[in-house]
Design a protein around this motif. Structure first.
Motif, PDB file in Angstrom:
ATOM      1  N   SER A  51       1.013  -1.114  -0.047  1.00 34.29           N
ATOM      2  CA  SER A  51      -0.110   0.126   0.028  1.00 34.29           C
ATOM      3  C   SER A  51       0.936   1.230   0.109  1.00 34.29           C
ATOM      4  CB  SER A  51      -0.833   0.072   1.215  1.00 34.29           C
ATOM      5  OG  SER A  51      -1.682  -0.959   1.090  1.00 34.29           O
ATOM      6  N   LEU A  52       0.226   2.328  -0.582  1.00 35.58           N
ATOM      7  CA  LEU A  52       1.066   3.530  -0.778  1.00 35.58           C
ATOM      8  C   LEU A  52       0.379   4.678  -0.155  1.00 35.58           C
ATOM      9  CD1 LEU A  52       2.090   3.174  -4.465  1.00 35.58           C
ATOM     10  CD2 LEU A  52       3.275   2.504  -2.496  1.00 35.58           C
ATOM     11  N   LEU A  53       0.922   5.532   0.396  1.00 42.61           N
ATOM     12  CA  LEU A  53       0.697   6.804   0.954  1.00 42.61           C
ATOM     13  C   LEU A  53       0.610   7.940  -0.147  1.00 42.61           C
ATOM     14  CD1 LEU A  53      -0.643   8.688   3.262  1.00 42.61           C
ATOM     15  CD2 LEU A  53       1.760   9.390   3.837  1.00 42.61           C
ATOM     16  N   LEU A  54      -0.711   8.108  -0.615  1.00 40.26           N
ATOM     17  CA  LEU A  54      -0.583   9.235  -1.906  1.00 40.26           C
ATOM     18  C   LEU A  54      -1.253  10.639  -1.310  1.00 40.26           C
ATOM     19  CD1 LEU A  54      -2.103   6.912  -4.715  1.00 40.26           C
ATOM     20  CD2 LEU A  54       0.356   7.421  -3.929  1.00 40.26           C
ATOM     21  N   ARG A  55      -0.765  11.616  -2.117  1.00 39.99           N
ATOM     22  CA  ARG A  55      -1.301  13.049  -1.902  1.00 39.99           C
ATOM     23  C   ARG A  55      -1.547  13.542  -3.354  1.00 39.99           C
ATOM     24  NH1 ARG A  55       1.969  17.569   1.109  1.00 39.99           N
ATOM     25  NH2 ARG A  55       1.272  16.241   2.832  1.00 39.99           N
ATOM     26  N   ALA A  56      -2.683  13.732  -3.361  1.00 36.21           N
ATOM     27  CA  ALA A  56      -3.255  14.127  -4.618  1.00 36.21           C
ATOM     28  C   ALA A  56      -3.651  15.806  -4.821  1.00 36.21           C
ATOM     29  CB  ALA A  56      -4.505  13.422  -5.180  1.00 36.21           C
ATOM     30  N   PHE A  57      -3.375  16.508  -6.030  1.00 41.16           N
ATOM     31  CA  PHE A  57      -3.733  18.004  -5.987  1.00 41.16           C
ATOM     32  C   PHE A  57      -4.601  18.045  -7.236  1.00 41.16           C
ATOM     33  CE2 PHE A  57       0.226  17.541  -3.940  1.00 41.16           C
ATOM     34  CZ  PHE A  57       0.307  18.452  -2.889  1.00 41.16           C
ATOM     35  N   SER A  58      -5.682  18.230  -7.315  1.00 48.31           N
ATOM     36  CA  SER A  58      -6.517  18.219  -8.476  1.00 48.31           C
ATOM     37  C   SER A  58      -7.022  19.665  -8.765  1.00 48.31           C
ATOM     38  CB  SER A  58      -8.068  17.376  -8.259  1.00 48.31           C
ATOM     39  OG  SER A  58      -8.632  18.018  -7.365  1.00 48.31           O
ATOM     40  N   LEU A  59      -7.176  19.904 -10.264  1.00 48.65           N
ATOM     41  CA  LEU A  59      -7.815  21.135 -10.555  1.00 48.65           C
ATOM     42  C   LEU A  59      -8.798  21.047 -11.778  1.00 48.65           C
ATOM     43  CD1 LEU A  59      -4.912  22.709 -13.041  1.00 48.65           C
ATOM     44  CD2 LEU A  59      -4.595  20.574 -12.052  1.00 48.65           C
TER      45      LEU A  59
END
Length: 433
Positions: A160-168
Motif C-alpha cells: 500500500s502507498l501513502l498518496l497525496r493528490a492535487f486536482s484542478l
C-alpha cells in the motif's frame, strides 16, 4: 456564321462565369462578414483570397497548438510527480509514466479511453475528481492507496502507498490530477523514529545508573561542593525526562488508542488540581489563574493523559507569562449544530488558554507542535530558572498527540488583546450533567 456562333458561345460562357463569381462573392460576403440592416459597406475585393489566408492562418495556429500540447505532454512525462486527466464522464484520457507506476495501470495503453474506476479501484481518487468538478476549485487529498492486481502471484509483492493528490478543474468538465507518492518519505520517517526509539531505550539504563551515583554523592558532599552535584542532578533529570518523553510520544503515535483508559472526568476539578501542583512556580512571578465557563464539566477521557495536557500547557504559560499577570481559562460547550446542519452528533467542549506573555513568532506558529520545537525560539520572554518541570521540546508534541487520541483538535495562535499565546482545544464526548 461560324465565327459569330463561336463569339456568341464565348459571350454566354463568360457571362455564366461572371454570374458564378458574383454569386460566390455574395455568399462569401454573407459568411465572412454578415451585412447589417443599416450597413452600406461594399466588398471592394473578392473575399476568396482573404478566406484562403484566414484558413492558412488557422491551420498554422492549430499546428502550433498541437506542438504546444505535445511539448507539455513531454514535460509531464518526465515530471517527478504523476499526472492524469479525465473527461466529463471520468474516462481516463491521458496519464504520464509515473502515474501509471503509482496506480499500477497495467491494463491501460496510451490512446485508450476507459473509465478510471475500471482501471483504478480507489474511491478516494474518484471522490476527489467529483468534488473538483462540482466545486470548480482545486482540491487536495491524502489517503492510503491499496493497489489491485490481476495476477494473484504478484499480490504479496505489492504494498500500500501513502498518496497525496492535487486536482484542478479544466474546461469542458475535464479534471487534471497531480499525484505524489509519499510512501518513501513515510518509510524513511519510520526508520528514523525506530532508530531514535532504540537509542532512547539504550540510554535509559546508563542514565538511571548515573542518577544513582549522583544521589549517592549528594548525601556525602558538604557545601559548597554539593551545589555542583545538584546541578549535575538537574542535567541528568533533564536527560531522563527527554528519553522518557520521547518513548512515550513514540508509543502514542504508534498506537494511541492503546494508551487511553476512558472514564468520566470532571474537568474543572482536574484543572484546579494541576494549577495547585504548579502554583509554587506561578507565585515567583505573582501569576494567577482565572476561569470562565460552566461550573461542572464532565467529559469522557483518560484522566491521567488530560492531566498531562494541562500540566504541560500551564508549565509553558507560567514560564513565558509577564509578571503580575493572569492566565485565563475559558470553557464553552459547543453544540454540533453551531457549525453543522444537523444536531445528531454529541456536543464538543472548547477550551481556550490565554496568557499575557510575548506570544509566538508568526513564522513559528505552524511548527509549535512539532518535536523538539523550543518555546524560547518563538517566545522571547526568559523562562524561569530552576523549574521542576524541565522543558525538552516535546511537551506540546505530546499534548497534541493526546488531544488527537481523544478525537479532538488543538490550535496555537496569538491572542489579539493580550498579545500572549492562545491555545484552543476542542474535545468531544461531553457528558450531559
Amino acid at each position: 456564321m461560324l465565327l459569330l456562333g463561336f463569339l456568341l458561345g464565348l459571350a454566354v460562357g463568360l457571362g455564366f462565369w461572371i454570374w458564378q463569381q458574383v454569386q460566390l462573392n455574395r455568399y462569401l460576403t454573407q459568411v465572412a462578414q454578415p451585412a447589417h440592416r443599416n450597413s452600406k459597406m461594399k466588398v471592394a475585393l473578392p473575399l476568396l483570397p482573404l478566406l484562403r489566408r484566414k484558413i492558412a492562418t488557422l491551420n498554422q495556429h492549430g499546428h502550433d497548438l498541437q506542438q504546444s500540447v505535445q511539448t507539455y505532454q513531454n514535460i509531464l512525462e518526465i515530471a517527478p510527480v504523476g499526472y492524469l486527466q479525465v473527461d466529463e464522464e471520468n474516462q481516463l484520457l491521458w496519464c504520464n509514466q509515473l502515474a501509471r507506476e503509482i496506480l499500477y495501470l497495467q491494463r491501460w495503453q496510451p490512446g485508450q479511453v476507459r473509465l478510471l474506476l475500471e482501471l483504478v479501484r480507489s474511491y478516494e481518487l474518484d471522490r476527489l475528481i467529483e468534488q473538483t468538478r462540482d466545486r470548480q476549485k482545486p482540491q487536495t487529498k491524502e489517503w492510503i492507496f491499496h493497489p489491485s492486481c490481476d495476477n494473484a502471484a504478484e499480490m504479496p509483492t505489492i504494498k500500500s502507498l501513502l498518496l497525496r493528490a492535487f486536482s484542478l478543474p479544466l474546461p469542458n468538465g475535464q479534471v487534471g490530477v497531480f499525484l505524489e507518492n509519499r510512501q518513501p518519505l513515510l518509510d524513511m520517517n519510520q526508520v528514523r523514529e525506530r532508530s531514535f526509539s532504540d537509542l532512547a531505550h539504550e540510554l535509559r539504563t546508563p542514565l538511571t545508573s548515573i542518577r544513582l551515583v549522583v544521589e549517592t554523592l549528594q548525601n556525602r558532599l558538604e557545601p559548597p561542593l554539593n551545589r555542583w552535584v545538584d546541578r549535575l542532578m538537574q542535567e541528568v533529570d533533564r536527560l531522563v525526562n527527554l528519553v522518557q518523553s520521547w518513548l512515550e510520544l513514540t508509543q502514542m503515535e504508534a498506537n494511541p488508542t492503546m494508551q487511553l483508559h476512558m472514564e468520566t472526568v470532571e474537568l474543572r476539578s482536574l484543572i484546579a488540581s494541576v494549577w495547585e501542583t504548579l502554583e509554587p512556580l506561578a507565585q515567583r512571578q505573582n501569576l494567577s489563574i482565572s476561569y470562565t465557563g460552566p461550573e461542572k464539566l464532565l467529559i469522557k477521557a483518560d484522566s491521567a493523559r488530560i492531566y498531562q495536557v494541562f500540566l504541560n500547557l500551564f508549565d509553558n504559560s507560567i514560564k513565558y507569562s509577564s509578571p503580575n499577570s493572569s492566565i485565563k481559562i475559558k470553557a464553552e460547550i459547543l453544540s454540533f449544530k453551531k457549525n453543522h446542519e444537523d444536531n445528531s452528533h454529541p456536543a464538543m467542549l472548547e477550551i481556550n488558554l490565554i496568557d499575557a506573555g510575548e506570544g509566538f513568532a508568526d513564522e513559528d506558529l505552524p511548527h509549535v507542535f512539532e518535536r523538539f520545537y523550543r518555546g524560547d525560539k518563538a517566545r522571547k520572554h526568559t523562562a524561569l530558572p530552576d523549574t521542576n518541570i524541565v522543558g525538552n521540546g516535546l511537551g506540546l508534541a505530546i499534548v497534541r498527540q493526546i488531544i488527537l487520541a481523544h478525537g479532538g483538535s488543538i490550535k496555537a495562535m496569538n491572542h489579539p488583546q493580550t498579545g500572549g499565546a492562545w491555545i484552543q482545544i476542542h474535545i468531544p464526548e461531553v457528558v450531559a450533567n
